[in-house]
Design a protein around this motif. Structure first.
Motif, short mmCIF file in Angstrom:
data_model
loop_
_atom_site.label_atom_id
_atom_site.label_comp_id
_atom_site.label_asym_id
_atom_site.label_seq_id
_atom_site.Cartn_x
_atom_site.Cartn_y
_atom_site.Cartn_z
N ALA A 237 0.88 -1.22 0.02
CA ALA A 237 -0.15 0.04 0.01
C ALA A 237 0.98 1.22 -0.08
O ALA A 237 0.33 2.36 -0.11
CB ALA A 237 -0.92 0.08 1.26
N ALA A 238 2.22 1.11 0.03
CA ALA A 238 3.07 2.47 0.06
C ALA A 238 3.00 3.12 -1.29
O ALA A 238 2.80 2.60 -2.48
CB ALA A 238 4.55 1.81 0.35
N ARG A 239 3.11 4.55 -0.82
CA ARG A 239 3.28 5.44 -1.96
C ARG A 239 4.59 5.82 -2.27
O ARG A 239 5.42 5.16 -1.47
CB ARG A 239 2.37 6.99 -1.67
CG ARG A 239 0.93 6.74 -1.19
CD ARG A 239 0.21 8.01 -0.73
NE ARG A 239 0.19 9.03 -1.95
CZ ARG A 239 0.07 10.37 -1.85
NH1 ARG A 239 -0.50 10.82 -0.81
NH2 ARG A 239 0.08 10.89 -2.95
N ARG A 240 4.80 6.62 -3.11
CA ARG A 240 6.14 6.92 -3.72
C ARG A 240 6.85 7.89 -2.38
O ARG A 240 6.29 8.56 -1.91
CB ARG A 240 6.39 7.74 -4.71
CG ARG A 240 7.90 8.21 -5.06
CD ARG A 240 7.85 8.67 -6.53
NE ARG A 240 7.76 7.76 -7.58
CZ ARG A 240 8.68 6.75 -7.91
NH1 ARG A 240 9.82 6.93 -7.16
NH2 ARG A 240 8.20 5.68 -8.60
N GLY A 241 7.90 7.49 -1.78
CA GLY A 241 8.78 8.11 -0.61
C GLY A 241 8.05 7.87 0.50
O GLY A 241 8.55 8.43 1.64
N ALA A 242 7.31 6.67 0.64
CA ALA A 242 6.96 6.39 2.03
C ALA A 242 7.96 6.03 3.01
O ALA A 242 9.01 5.34 2.68
CB ALA A 242 5.77 5.22 1.92
#
Length: 343
Positions: A237-242
């Motif tokens: 579920a991570a977004r970019r730069g999480a």
């Protein structure tokens, strides 16, 4: 008036090593002599001590690398405690009547080096000094560096760390806070009492599906106390730069089939690389300045009503082993504290 020390004091010992999760049958209460303090020492009459899942690791066979000693059969348990100094060697920094924190809980009286005691600070309730908020605050500020508008996911949100991590993330500027817990009742408390926007409850619906519904645009920050499948789903579920901060590993500590010192998880490392996701473990030993900073903020937030300290008080030494089993079973909300009667 001088305090007359009792001749003996009760302590909780590990009677035998368990084959899986420890239960009350693996502990015993013993009477031990109360020694007089020597140079640099004090005797503390404990009033409160914490029941914490890390005991599972110290009792198990996989405690390598943990900055605390392993607990063997016949050893007295230990952990954070608050108590009153009742005897002190002359010339030391502490005097009878001082209230301190130290690490020799699970006993009525503790002989402690004065240097290993910390006088209580600015918190309005002595029990609040036993919170796990320093770990939550340190992970969110030093590793995850919560930014305004972030979507934050806290696993194990109904535990000692999680019940403070969500509200702290909000105070640090998070725009949406999502938690996870094993209990639908606790999920409702997290929303109603602590302001979580959504709560994932592992069960018939997959964690991935629930996370996608709770955070359709993905998550910016993870504060993980569980590991295992929940960490796996968080990576997906991570977004970019999480930024992921790992604080605990309850999936291993609460597993009857493990020894409490490992929590394997399948991680999509390609996704970490492709999205530039950072994943780091938090240790308070690496950030010694956090405790004082957290205590100041915590005191201010408690007095202003911006935050609460969810905890349950279990009365009496006799109930402590049962409280540890109930902690493993997930029966309590927040920090679990054993309260001893005043002397």
């Amino acid at each position: 008036m001088a305090v007359v020390l009792p001749s003996t004091s009760r302590e909780i010992l590990l009677a035998e090593l368990p084959g899986g999760l420890p239960g009350p049958e693996h502990f015993t209460i013993a009477h031990k002599p109360v020694p007089l303090p020597g140079p640099g020492q004090v005797v503390v009459r404990n009033r409160y001590f914490v029941v914490f899942p890390g005991l599972r690791t110290l009792i198990g066979g996989e405690a390598d690398g943990v900055p605390l000693p392993r607990i063997h059969a016949g050893d007295t348990l230990f952990g954070p405690a608050v108590g009153e100094v009742v005897a002190a060697a002359p010339g030391g920094p502490l005097r009878p009547g001082d209230t301190v924190t130290h690490l020799l809980g699970w006993r009525e009286h503790a002989l402690v080096a004065a240097a290993d005691c910390a006088p209580l600070g600015v918190l309005p309730d002595p029990v609040a000094h036993l919170s796990s908020g320093s770990a939550a605050y340190g992970a969110l500020t030093r590793l995850a560096q919560v930014r305004p508008g972030d979507t934050v996911f806290v696993t194990g949100a109904a535990g000692a760390v999680g019940t403070l991590a969500g509200p702290v993330a909000r105070l640090l500027g998070a725009g949406r806070v999502i938690g996870s817990t094993r209990s639908p009742d606790k999920a409702e408390r997290l929303r109603a009492e602590l302001g979580y926007d959504a709560v994932v409850v592992p069960g018939p619906r997959s964690i991935d599906e629930q996370l996608a519904s709770a955070a359709p645009d993905g998550i910016d920050v993870l504060l993980d106390t569980v590991g295992g499948d929940q960490l796996t789903a968080a990576v997906r579920a991570a977004r970019r730069g999480a930024r992921f901060a790992l604080v605990g590993a309850l999936s291993g500590q609460l597993s009857p089939g493990r020894d409490g010192g490992s929590a394997p998880a399948e991680i999509d490392t390609f996704r970490l690389v492709n999205l530039g996701v950072s994943l780091r473990g938090y240790s308070g030993l690496d950030h010694p300045e956090v405790t004082e900073e957290w205590t100041k903020h915590f005191g201010d937030w408690l007095r202003s009503g911006e935050i609460a300290f969810p905890h349950v008080r279990i009365p009496g030494m006799d109930n402590a082993p049962r409280a540890l089993q109930e902690l493993f079973e997930g029966r309590h909300f927040g920090t679990v504290v054993v309260e001893l009667p005043p002397g």
